[in-house]
Design an enzyme around this catalytic site. Structure first.
Site, short mmCIF file in Angstrom:
data_model
loop_
_atom_site.label_atom_id
_atom_site.label_comp_id
_atom_site.label_asym_id
_atom_site.label_seq_id
_atom_site.Cartn_x
_atom_site.Cartn_y
_atom_site.Cartn_z
N ASP A 148 0.85 -1.20 0.00
CA ASP A 148 0.00 0.00 0.00
C ASP A 148 0.88 1.25 0.00
O ASP A 148 2.08 1.18 0.21
CB ASP A 148 -0.92 -0.02 1.23
N HIS B 97 -10.29 -1.97 -7.05
CA HIS B 97 -10.15 -0.85 -6.10
C HIS B 97 -9.33 0.30 -6.67
O HIS B 97 -9.73 1.46 -6.56
CB HIS B 97 -9.53 -1.38 -4.80
C1 HEM Z 1 -9.27 -1.21 4.48
C2 HEM Z 1 -9.54 -0.45 3.45
C3 HEM Z 1 -8.61 -0.27 2.29
C4 HEM Z 1 -7.68 -1.10 1.78
C5 HEM Z 1 -7.34 -2.52 2.23
C6 HEM Z 1 -7.05 -0.42 0.67
C7 HEM Z 1 -6.03 -0.95 -0.10
C8 HEM Z 1 -5.41 -0.29 -1.14
C9 HEM Z 1 -4.33 -0.82 -1.90
C10 HEM Z 1 -3.67 -2.19 -1.70
C11 HEM Z 1 -4.00 0.10 -2.84
C12 HEM Z 1 -2.92 -0.02 -3.90
C13 HEM Z 1 -1.62 0.59 -3.47
C14 HEM Z 1 -1.45 2.03 -3.83
O1 HEM Z 1 -1.70 2.40 -4.97
O2 HEM Z 1 -1.04 2.79 -2.97
C15 HEM Z 1 -4.88 1.23 -2.66
C16 HEM Z 1 -4.87 2.37 -3.41
C17 HEM Z 1 -5.76 3.42 -3.25
N1 HEM Z 1 -6.79 3.50 -2.36
FE1 HEM Z 1 -7.25 2.13 -0.96
N2 HEM Z 1 -7.63 0.81 0.53
C18 HEM Z 1 -8.59 0.94 1.49
C19 HEM Z 1 -9.39 2.03 1.71
C20 HEM Z 1 -9.48 3.12 0.87
C21 HEM Z 1 -10.43 4.20 1.02
C22 HEM Z 1 -11.49 4.33 2.12
C23 HEM Z 1 -10.20 5.07 -0.01
C24 HEM Z 1 -10.90 6.35 -0.35
C25 HEM Z 1 -12.22 6.49 -0.32
C26 HEM Z 1 -9.08 4.55 -0.77
C27 HEM Z 1 -8.50 5.17 -1.84
C28 HEM Z 1 -7.41 4.71 -2.52
C29 HEM Z 1 -6.74 5.47 -3.56
C30 HEM Z 1 -7.08 6.86 -4.05
C31 HEM Z 1 -5.72 4.65 -4.02
C32 HEM Z 1 -4.69 4.98 -5.11
C33 HEM Z 1 -5.25 4.68 -6.47
C34 HEM Z 1 -4.22 5.04 -7.52
O3 HEM Z 1 -3.70 6.14 -7.44
O4 HEM Z 1 -3.94 4.20 -8.37
N3 HEM Z 1 -8.68 3.36 -0.22
N4 HEM Z 1 -5.74 0.96 -1.60
#
Ligand code: HEM
Length: 490
Positions: free
Chosen positions: A212, A348
């Site tokens: 992450d 996601h």
């Molecule tokens: C337990 C809850 C969550 C998990 C397990 C999770 C997991 C991840 C993972 C594994 C990534 C890919 C790594 C990265 O690009 O940094 C990611 C990216 C991202 N997540 Fe989450 N996330 C969670 C909650 C959230 C929430 C609540 C939001 C916003 C509403 C969010 C927004 C984002 C965004 C904006 C990205 C980057 C997308 C990109 O730039 O490609 N995440 N998340």
């Protein structure tokens, strides 16, 4: 544990963007360095005393400039340690503070020019109206299924980050001494939640196992050497009062250099998620069940556990891509040509930053970018939980993100993208994307595109693996605003 004192800080280089790094809180632009972090939520019980105490608290606050100095000290320390087997960590703590709308009200501070309706409403009500959290009642009477402290009015939060529990605990004691203890205190502690990075090689991975914190926006004028990937954004998308802040001209002077903080206490049902992947593992010639489960997981997230994006490497994890900063984030979802073959629309990372899906229509995503600063909480999955395929111990993510608008940032991403089954919209495909399988909330829990061989196939998600149990919206003021507006005059 090494206790060598930190070297005297060198003067910070001027930020080319005109950003005043001494005035902006440290967590926003570069993130407080942390192995552990405590989120200390409080109510202000005596506003007059609080303002006086707050003046003594301000010197503890780490600015963006201070974080850069800390990072230099950490790098130097690592070099001196020679990258040994288990290098000792340099003792470093970072403190930041943020206030909710209710906190500003309690202090008699007019925050109307912060404009943001999500902030002014507060997350408890927003959770029912817009975020899709479960609960009872409607409108202002909505009571989410959250932990008790978050059902109360929260006025502020101290974030205390550091390399170890003793360092952080010492800082917390110092803060509590400043605000007074017991009946003489100007604050009431509602809850303090401790987050810890995961152990060993999993340290940068969230609890489902995926790397992450890869894709945070590069900020023009701050990130001097951005890796290849989404276009860098103007500072005002994150910091109020700068170019890129859509309300730049309407802000009161004290709002400049501040940022909105969305906090969510998200519990993750890890054994249940793993069991789902196993039961629904994709199948292919020569593929084991574990490989099929890994492929399904990668398609739900949009990245392999290593962080390698499936838009570039759709069938096998690729550790070389994962290790290359110029490849790990350099993908665009070229929607017109591949639709869901490479990456499901609902994955996601595609839901939360749709890249070319919108940009190819000339829609800029700058205003929807957020800077994520979360940390994991809770223990590793136990043997007993693995066997039972059931969670017995609370664990998950202390999700936190900064932006110059909650209604275009966190709230919009959750409501209009993750929870919206018809996003991203394509006129040319009959497939409905479905919900973000990681964070999407809504009655119809399903998504298309999980099977690369037949993207029209729909997968029913039989559980909600990320369960919100608390949260609030805050504003992280500049250090000048702390001195001129929040603290009592000397
Ligand atoms: C337990 C809850 C969550 C998990 C397990 C999770 C997991 C991840 C993972 C594994 C990534 C890919 C790594 C990265 O690009 O940094 C990611 C990216 C991202 N997540 Fe989450 N996330 C969670 C909650 C959230 C929430 C609540 C939001 C916003 C509403 C969010 C927004 C984002 C965004 C904006 C990205 C980057 C997308 C990109 O730039 O490609 N995440 N998340």
């Amino acid at each position: 544990m090494s206790r060598s004192p930190l070297p005297a800080p060198a003067p910070a280089p001027p930020a080319p963007s005109g950003l005043n790094l001494k005035n902006i809180q440290g967590d926003i632009l570069s993130g407080l360095p942390k192995k552990t972090e405590t989120w200390y939520f409080f109510q202000i019980s005596n506003p007059t005393k609080f303002r006086k105490d707050f003046r003594n608290f301000i010197p503890l606050v780490k600015s963006a400039d201070g974080v850069l100095e800390d990072r230099k000290a950490i790098d130097k320390h690592k070099r001196q340690q020679g990258g040994g087997w288990k290098p000792h960590l340099i003792p470093i703590a970072g403190v930041n503070v943020s206030f909710s709308h209710f906190g500003f009200q309690k202090l008699g501070i007019d925050d109307a020019k912060l404009i943001d309706t999500a902030f002014l409403t507060g997350q408890r009500i927003d959770a029912g109206a817009n975020l899709g959290d479960k609960g009872t009642g409607t409108g202002p009477n909505f009571v989410p299924d959250w932990e008790e402290p978050f059902k109360q009015e929260i006025h502020g939060v101290f974030i205390i980050a550091g390399e170890s529990h003793p360092t952080v605990d010492k800082k917390i004691q110092h803060i509590e001494q400043i605000f007074g203890l017991g009946n003489a205190s100007s604050i009431k502690k509602l809850i303090a939640i401790r987050g810890d990075v995961r152990p060993g090689a999993l340290s940068a991975h969230e609890h489902f196992g995926y790397l992450d914190g890869i894709s945070n926006p590069s900020i023009i004028g701050f990130d001097t050497n951005p890796p290849l990937g989404p276009a860098p954004i103007r500072a005002g998308a994150i910091i109020l009062g700068h170019d890129g802040d859509l309300n730049k001209d309407n802000r009161a002077p004290w709002m400049v250099d501040g940022s909105f903080l969305a906090f969510r206490w998200l519990f993750q049902k890890v054994p249940e998620f793993d069991d789902f992947l196993n039961r629904n593992a994709l199948q292919g010639p020569g593929m084991t069940r574990q490989q099929g489960a890994d492929l399904l997981g990668a398609r739900l997230v949009g990245r392999w556990k290593s962080g390698a994006p499936i838009d570039i490497t759709p069938f096998d994890d690729d550790l070389e891509i994962a290790a290359d900063p110029n490849r790990i984030n350099n993908f665009h979802f070229t929607a017109e040509t591949n639709f869901q073959k490479l990456c499901p629309f609902a994955a996601h990372v595609r839901k939360t930053l749709p890249r070319a899906d919108l940009e190819f229509r000339g829609i800029s995503l700058e205003k929807n970018r957020i800077v994520r600063r979360g940390i994991q909480f809770g223990p590793e999955v136990t043997k007993q939980e693995k066997v039972a395929k059931k969670t017995f111990h609370g664990r998950g993510l202390l999700f936190a993100c900064y932006q110059s608008s909650l209604t275009d940032g966190f709230q919009f991403i959750q409501q209009s993208w993750a929870n919206n089954p018809t996003f991203p919209p394509f006129e040319t495909t009959p497939e409905t994307p479905g919900l973000d399988p990681i964070i999407g909330q809504g009655p119809n829990r399903e998504l298309s595109g999980y099977d690369p061989n037949d993207p029209s196939k729909v997968l029913k998600l039989d559980d909600l693996w990320v369960v919100p149990r608390g949260g609030e919206y805050f504003f992280s003021p500049s250090i000048k605003a702390m001195k001129d507006l929040i603290a009592a005059p000397t």
